[in-house]
Design an enzyme around this catalytic site. Structure first.
Site, PDB file in Angstrom:
ATOM      1  N   HIS A   1      28.536  -7.760 -25.525  1.00 35.09           N
ATOM      2  CA  HIS A   1      29.138  -6.901 -26.539  1.00 35.09           C
ATOM      3  C   HIS A   1      30.494  -7.416 -27.003  1.00 35.09           C
ATOM      4  CE1 HIS A   1      26.138  -3.746 -25.539  1.00 35.09           C
ATOM      5  NE2 HIS A   1      26.404  -3.329 -26.761  1.00 35.09           N
ATOM      6  N   GLY A   2      31.226  -8.081 -26.146  1.00 37.61           N
ATOM      7  CA  GLY A   2      32.540  -8.554 -26.558  1.00 37.61           C
ATOM      8  C   GLY A   2      33.173  -9.469 -25.540  1.00 37.61           C
TER       9      GLY A   2
END
Length: 413
Positions: free
Chosen positions: A324-325
């Site tokens: 996600h990041g």
């Protein structure tokens, strides 16, 4: 080009729709597919045309790799070919998304001063990477058919699902492009698609963007938060994220339906979940499907006893967080969800149950608190919100009207 932009709604989408079905009406089936593929590449290029060659090279490499895996005449080690394909895709994602993260951590932990690359993240690379890897794995397992390069390009780049999913499977999408009944305008699908797109647009513009103002004020602009401000901030982001992502998915589903393509459902009232496993069956469903089929099950799933099952669960959630990041807050968010899932599984193995209201409340509050780490730019930002939520900074709603009364500022803006 965003789904809620003027250019997309009133220019790009109508032109692509009209030309696509006109070509199909003229029985130029190959041309209509090519038009849709080229339009999708144009949609991708609108953001940054510099990354179009990268996407094309990646598509060609993956298609050639898949062709080699599917060809029985090649006497090569197919497992090595598959590994090379996966490494190539993960390597591209890692280079553009995580290089600066690793460099920053090296600089922080060692007496080093390596210059950051400051790379812009290619559009949709995280979602595209998972789709390409899934396709290669399925070819290796002989679970695909020969679709041709144009069909493969259309499968990966079809513009409704290109930016933020859902993460589609080739068996769901490619057969739909081959059906003759999908080559003509279906007015039922058209009206339903416009309706679903409109719902998604409302979620994004009217709801998500409103909650975003409050969340941004609390996370990024306020130095400290009181109890009420902390909870308003966290809950605002919890609903902002849902309405943003769910709205975007609705717009993707609606836009695809205009072309008689049915995308998979990606959300199913996740904030109604009664436990964390139930939440992940409802939230970003296609991501959970990919992680289960292509990581969790190959790792052994739940076939090797509770201990190994718990380890596998932690692995997929740590991967999910990092996917996600590129930040420790994302990894910690994944760790929290992994631990919660392990605890929930153990709780169920003991035959214990909670009242439905209590189960919902605990699940929702856990998700809400975990989102704080997902949203925070730094650990300090996360601690600021959590301290506010705990009441450390007091309980008054407004300490300084000019500085922190962001609810009324947001409404007036």
């Amino acid at each position: 080009m965003l789904f809620n932009s003027f250019e997309f709604i009133f220019v790009f989408l109508p032109i692509v729709f009209i030309v696509y079905f006109f070509l199909n009406k003229m029985r130029l089936i190959l041309a209509s597919k090519a038009w849709l593929a080229v339009s999708s590449l144009f949609f991708y290029s609108w953001w940054n045309i510099a990354y179009l060659p990268l996407l094309l090279v990646s598509l060609l490499f993956n298609y050639v790799t898949a062709s080699i895996l599917a060809n029985e005449q090649f006497r090569l080690n197919k497992k090595m070919i598959l590994a090379a394909g996966i490494i190539f895709n993960v390597g591209l994602l890692g280079y553009f998304k995580y290089c600066d993260f690793f460099i920053a951590n090296i600089n922080a932990s060692l007496p080093a001063n390596i210059k950051l690359l400051n790379l812009a993240l290619p559009l949709g690379i995280s979602f595209i990477t998972f789709q390409k890897i899934a396709y290669l794995v399925d070819v290796y397992k002989k679970e695909t058919k020969e679709y041709g390069f144009l069909n493969y390009v259309l499968f990966v780049t079809f513009f409704p699902q290109l930016i933020a999913g859902p993460i589609v499977h080739h068996k769901e999408i490619l057969p739909q492009f081959k059906k003759l009944q999908n080559k003509v305008i279906n007015y039922k699908n058209m009206s339903l698609g416009i309706f679903i797109f409109s719902i998604g647009l409302f979620k994004k513009v009217a709801l998500a963007d409103t909650f975003a103002v409050w969340a941004t004020q609390g996370f990024d602009r306020s130095n400290t938060l009181t109890f009420f401000e902390g909870w308003i901030t966290s809950l605002s982001y919890t609903f902002q994220l849902y309405f943003d992502f769910s709205g975007y998915t609705d717009m993707a589903v609606g836009a695809a339906l205009l072309f008689n393509i049915v995308l998979p459902v990606n959300f199913n009232s996740p904030y109604k979940a009664l436990d964390i496993q139930d939440f992940w069956r409802r939230w970003h469903i296609t991501l959970g499907r990919f992680l289960t089929q292509y990581i969790y099950i190959p790792l052994g799933g739940n076939r090797s006893g509770p201990k190994r099952t718990y380890i596998n669960i932690m692995i997929i959630f740590l991967i999910s967080g990092f996917w996600h990041g590129a930040g420790w807050t994302f990894i910690f968010w994944g760790l929290l969800h992994g631990l919660a899932t392990v605890i929930n599984r153990y709780w169920k193995s003991l035959g214990l149950k909670l009242n439905k209201v209590a189960a919902w409340f605990i699940t929702f509050q856990f998700v809400n608190v975990a989102w704080v780490f997902f949203r925070a730019e730094t650990w300090e930002d996360a601690m600021k919100v959590l301290k506010g939520m705990s009441g450390i900074n007091g309980f008054m709603l407004c300490r300084n009207i000019l500085e922190t009364n962001f609810l009324f500022k947001s409404i007036s803006n």
